[in-house]
Design a protein around this motif. Sequence first.
Motif, short mmCIF file in Angstrom:
data_model
loop_
_atom_site.label_atom_id
_atom_site.label_comp_id
_atom_site.label_asym_id
_atom_site.label_seq_id
_atom_site.Cartn_x
_atom_site.Cartn_y
_atom_site.Cartn_z
N UNK A 1 -5.06 42.86 -100.93
CA UNK A 1 -5.32 44.28 -101.15
C UNK A 1 -6.50 44.72 -100.29
N UNK A 2 -6.41 45.92 -99.75
CA UNK A 2 -7.51 46.45 -98.96
C UNK A 2 -8.61 46.90 -99.90
N UNK A 3 -9.84 46.45 -99.62
CA UNK A 3 -10.99 46.78 -100.45
C UNK A 3 -12.02 47.47 -99.56
N UNK A 4 -12.44 48.66 -99.98
CA UNK A 4 -13.45 49.41 -99.24
C UNK A 4 -14.80 49.13 -99.87
N UNK A 5 -15.77 48.71 -99.03
CA UNK A 5 -17.10 48.42 -99.54
C UNK A 5 -17.73 49.68 -100.11
N UNK A 6 -18.25 49.57 -101.32
CA UNK A 6 -18.92 50.70 -101.95
C UNK A 6 -17.98 51.72 -102.57
N UNK A 7 -16.70 51.43 -102.65
CA UNK A 7 -15.75 52.38 -103.24
C UNK A 7 -16.04 52.52 -104.73
N UNK A 8 -15.98 53.74 -105.25
CA UNK A 8 -16.22 53.94 -106.68
C UNK A 8 -15.22 53.20 -107.58
N UNK A 9 -14.02 52.89 -107.09
CA UNK A 9 -13.05 52.16 -107.92
C UNK A 9 -13.51 50.75 -108.21
N UNK A 10 -14.36 50.20 -107.33
CA UNK A 10 -14.96 48.88 -107.51
C UNK A 10 -13.91 47.79 -107.74
N UNK A 11 -12.85 47.82 -106.96
CA UNK A 11 -11.76 46.86 -107.08
C UNK A 11 -12.27 45.41 -106.98
N UNK A 12 -13.24 45.18 -106.14
CA UNK A 12 -13.72 43.81 -105.92
C UNK A 12 -14.46 43.26 -107.13
N UNK A 13 -14.87 44.08 -108.06
CA UNK A 13 -15.68 43.61 -109.19
C UNK A 13 -14.95 42.58 -110.04
N UNK A 14 -13.62 42.72 -110.20
CA UNK A 14 -12.90 41.74 -111.02
C UNK A 14 -12.90 40.37 -110.35
N UNK A 15 -12.85 40.34 -109.02
CA UNK A 15 -12.92 39.07 -108.30
C UNK A 15 -14.33 38.49 -108.39
N UNK A 16 -15.31 39.35 -108.23
CA UNK A 16 -16.70 38.92 -108.33
C UNK A 16 -16.98 38.33 -109.71
N UNK A 17 -16.51 39.00 -110.74
CA UNK A 17 -16.72 38.52 -112.12
C UNK A 17 -16.03 37.18 -112.33
N UNK A 18 -14.79 37.05 -111.84
CA UNK A 18 -14.07 35.78 -111.97
C UNK A 18 -14.83 34.65 -111.28
N UNK A 19 -15.25 34.89 -110.05
CA UNK A 19 -15.97 33.85 -109.30
C UNK A 19 -17.27 33.48 -110.01
N UNK A 20 -18.01 34.49 -110.47
CA UNK A 20 -19.28 34.21 -111.13
C UNK A 20 -19.07 33.44 -112.44
N UNK A 21 -18.06 33.83 -113.21
CA UNK A 21 -17.81 33.16 -114.49
C UNK A 21 -17.31 31.73 -114.32
N UNK A 22 -16.76 31.42 -113.17
CA UNK A 22 -16.21 30.08 -112.91
C UNK A 22 -16.96 29.38 -111.78
N UNK A 23 -18.18 29.78 -111.52
CA UNK A 23 -18.92 29.29 -110.35
C UNK A 23 -19.14 27.78 -110.37
N UNK A 24 -19.34 27.18 -111.55
CA UNK A 24 -19.58 25.73 -111.59
C UNK A 24 -18.35 24.96 -111.14
N UNK A 25 -17.19 25.33 -111.67
CA UNK A 25 -15.96 24.60 -111.30
C UNK A 25 -15.58 24.90 -109.85
#
Length: 105
Positions: free
Chosen positions: A47-71
Amino acid sequence: MHFAPNTDLDVEEGELDEFLKKQKENPKKYLADYDSTAIGWGCLDGKQVVYGCPCNLASKYEEFIWNHREIIAEYFSNKAQKMQKESQQAKNLANKLQRDIESLR
């Protein structure tokens, strides 16, 4: 659709005027970034993600990575070790083949 009205890039004549007109008609679809001269974007999960977009599409990926950072860190560490081992095996094989070739001369 994201666009930068203050762009310093080459654009078609009338293109920005058209975007501004469309933005007035549909402001949720046509998003103007007046603080930038270009729109930065990348692809995540196809999916195309625009940096700084108000929809913040990338946040779900960021949250997933952060929550699973150890593994994830453990996975990359194990992957790097495996690749290093395979690389060493390939190097050893290449060295053996080189020695075998030299011994045939």
